[in-house]
Design an enzyme around this catalytic site. Structure first.
Site, short mmCIF file in Angstrom:
data_model
loop_
_atom_site.label_atom_id
_atom_site.label_comp_id
_atom_site.label_asym_id
_atom_site.label_seq_id
_atom_site.Cartn_x
_atom_site.Cartn_y
_atom_site.Cartn_z
N ASP A 135 0.83 -1.22 0.00
CA ASP A 135 0.00 0.00 0.00
C ASP A 135 0.86 1.27 0.00
OD1 ASP A 135 0.98 -0.18 2.60
OD2 ASP A 135 -0.95 0.21 3.58
N LYS A 163 8.54 -0.22 -5.89
CA LYS A 163 7.39 -1.12 -5.95
C LYS A 163 6.31 -0.55 -6.88
CE LYS A 163 6.71 -4.48 -4.06
NZ LYS A 163 7.06 -5.90 -4.36
P1 NAD Z 1 11.45 -10.06 2.83
O1 NAD Z 1 12.49 -9.00 2.73
O2 NAD Z 1 11.21 -10.73 4.13
O3 NAD Z 1 11.79 -11.23 1.78
C1 NAD Z 1 12.17 -10.97 0.47
C2 NAD Z 1 12.72 -12.25 -0.14
O4 NAD Z 1 13.09 -11.96 -1.49
C3 NAD Z 1 13.97 -12.77 0.56
O5 NAD Z 1 13.87 -14.16 0.78
C4 NAD Z 1 15.09 -12.45 -0.41
O6 NAD Z 1 16.17 -13.37 -0.39
C5 NAD Z 1 14.37 -12.50 -1.75
N1 NAD Z 1 15.05 -11.69 -2.75
C6 NAD Z 1 15.47 -10.40 -2.61
N2 NAD Z 1 16.10 -10.00 -3.74
C7 NAD Z 1 16.05 -11.06 -4.59
C8 NAD Z 1 16.51 -11.25 -5.92
N3 NAD Z 1 17.17 -10.29 -6.58
N4 NAD Z 1 16.27 -12.44 -6.53
C9 NAD Z 1 15.62 -13.42 -5.86
N5 NAD Z 1 15.18 -13.31 -4.60
C10 NAD Z 1 15.39 -12.13 -3.98
O7 NAD Z 1 10.13 -9.41 2.27
P2 NAD Z 1 8.61 -9.65 2.71
O8 NAD Z 1 8.31 -8.78 3.85
O9 NAD Z 1 8.35 -11.10 2.80
O10 NAD Z 1 7.85 -9.06 1.45
C11 NAD Z 1 7.54 -9.88 0.33
C12 NAD Z 1 6.83 -9.05 -0.73
O11 NAD Z 1 5.64 -8.50 -0.19
C13 NAD Z 1 7.67 -7.87 -1.21
O12 NAD Z 1 7.48 -7.76 -2.60
C14 NAD Z 1 7.08 -6.68 -0.49
O13 NAD Z 1 7.22 -5.52 -1.26
C15 NAD Z 1 5.64 -7.10 -0.35
N6 NAD Z 1 4.93 -6.53 0.81
C16 NAD Z 1 5.47 -6.62 2.06
C17 NAD Z 1 4.75 -6.11 3.15
C18 NAD Z 1 5.28 -6.23 4.56
O14 NAD Z 1 4.67 -5.69 5.49
N7 NAD Z 1 6.37 -6.94 4.81
C19 NAD Z 1 3.52 -5.52 2.95
C20 NAD Z 1 3.00 -5.45 1.67
C21 NAD Z 1 3.71 -5.97 0.61
#
Ligand code: NAD
Length: 354
Positions: A135, A163
């Site tokens: 968001d 994003k």
């Molecule tokens: P995170 O940082 O915990 O995990 C990200 C994962 O992506 C990791 O395992 C990392 O190794 C992998 N990664 C990073 N760069 C990479 C690359 N170049 N190639 C392959 N793998 C790669 O993130 P999260 O909190 O689990 O978020 C996951 C998704 O959800 C993201 O796209 C984030 O924008 C979105 N999101 C997160 C939240 C939140 O509150 N955490 C909320 C809304 C949306």
């Protein structure tokens, strides 16, 4: 039964998706992850020997490696969660965010498009590319109002701008090439297996260590919190039932100021780990994050009306489960604190020089 390619499946939300897919469906999972500092395969207990699980250590910026994965596993769907995800790190070093979140999403879209274009007609029609977003692309709200699916994009941090870019790329690959995509934009997640640089696990672990609990600014910034397992359920539903080309906002109906979140954690720690009580004595106000968005709040009416999703956890039940999980799973977070991150403050610098 589908073959689902999950990118970022060793991260916080991705691992919740993988755990649910293995435990609650018959689908096969291909977890594609570069294993950055934020990844942890220990967040997938038992997956390594599961007959419906495969792991590919691949960078989404590597087009050749992506094409090889698509050729090897022939997925029916992609759930794209791999990203650099921490706003403070995006302030210190935006380059990785541009590479992974924008260039990496472009490379993944191209690899998916090549695979999809070569599928037989029925499989082409059933294929889905699901982009998981935030968001934060909508920017910040004042005291009133909610983000809807039609709110104009207005990202403020390098993270949210990257994003927003990836959302636009995904939408364009649908409009231009017909790739069958769905998008979701979710509010702040919390729950088990959350890397301790993020607010809720950081505060829990600072509290357990008897160390100062850093609260940015006056602590009056507002976030809308969602338990990660509720998010994972919503993602599975959108993948199954979402309308191609549509986006869905996902939120928990749980708006809280940061200081209210911290005080709730303190009360839970007082109850569940009373040795350090009262934990509120550890609250320490620190310099605010540059460009700190004031308020996020999600209108999740569309996914509720059209797909029938509602969160199962309230903030109180989800937070209690989360604090209990960190108390019961010390080895998971202790190994992170011993290695890649020790709880230091991030995001105050003016960024690495180009
Ligand atoms: P995170 O940082 O915990 O995990 C990200 C994962 O992506 C990791 O395992 C990392 O190794 C992998 N990664 C990073 N760069 C990479 C690359 N170049 N190639 C392959 N793998 C790669 O993130 P999260 O909190 O689990 O978020 C996951 C998704 O959800 C993201 O796209 C984030 O924008 C979105 N999101 C997160 C939240 C939140 O509150 N955490 C909320 C809304 C949306």
């Amino acid at each position: 039964m589908k073959r689902i390619l999950v990118t970022g499946g060793a991260g916080f939300i991705g691992s919740a998706v993988v755990r649910q897919l293995l435990a609650e469906t018959d689908h096969s999972v291909i977890n594609l992850d570069k294993l950055t500092y934020a990844a942890n395969l220990a967040s997938l207990p038992g997956a390594g020997t599961h007959p419906r699980y495969a792991f590919e250590k691949v960078d989404i910026c590597d087009g050749d490696a992506l094409r090889a994965v698509f050729a090897r596993h022939r997925p029916d769907a992609v759930m794209h969660l791999a990203a650099e995800s921490h706003v403070d790190r995006s302030i210190d070093g935006p380059g990785d965010f541009i590479q992974t979140n924008i260039v990496g999403t472009f490379r993944l879209l191209e690899a998916a498009r090549g695979h999809w274009a070569g599928l037989p007609e029925a499989e082409r029609a059933a294929f889905r590319f699901h982009h998981i977003s935030t968001d934060e692309v909508f920017g910040t709200l004042g005291a009133d109002g909610l983000f809807t699916e039609t709110t104009a994009y207005s990202p403020n941090s390098p993270y949210s701008a990257s994003k927003a870019s990836s959302d636009h790329l995904v939408r364009a690959w649908h409009e231009t090439y017909g790739l069958p995509v769905v998008l979701t934009n979710c509010s702040n997640n919390y729950g088990p297996y959350h890397f301790p640089e993020k607010l809720i696990p950081l505060i829990i672990l600072k509290g357990l260590a008897g160390q100062p609990m850093p609260v940015y600014g006056a602590g009056d910034n507002i976030r809308d919190w969602l338990y990660v397992e509720d998010h994972a359920r919503a993602l599975r539903l959108v993948l199954d039932k979402g309308v191609i080309g549509e986006s869905y906002n996902i939120g928990g109906h749980n708006e809280r100021t940061n200081i209210a979140v911290v005080k709730t954690i303190c009360a839970l720690l007082d109850e569940l780990a009373p040795a350090g009580a009262p934990h509120e004595r550890l609250i320490t106000y620190v310099t605010d994050r540059p460009g700190h968005d004031k308020r996020y709040a999600i209108d999740a009416g569309k996914i509720e009306r059209e797909l029938g999703w509602r969160p199962l956890e309230t903030f109180e039940t989800g937070l209690r489960k989360t604090v209990a999980w960190y108390l019961e799973n010390r080895s998971w977070w202790q190994s992170i604190l011993d290695g890649s991150y020790s709880g230091e403050r991030l995001g105050l610098t003016s960024g690495t020089a180009p």
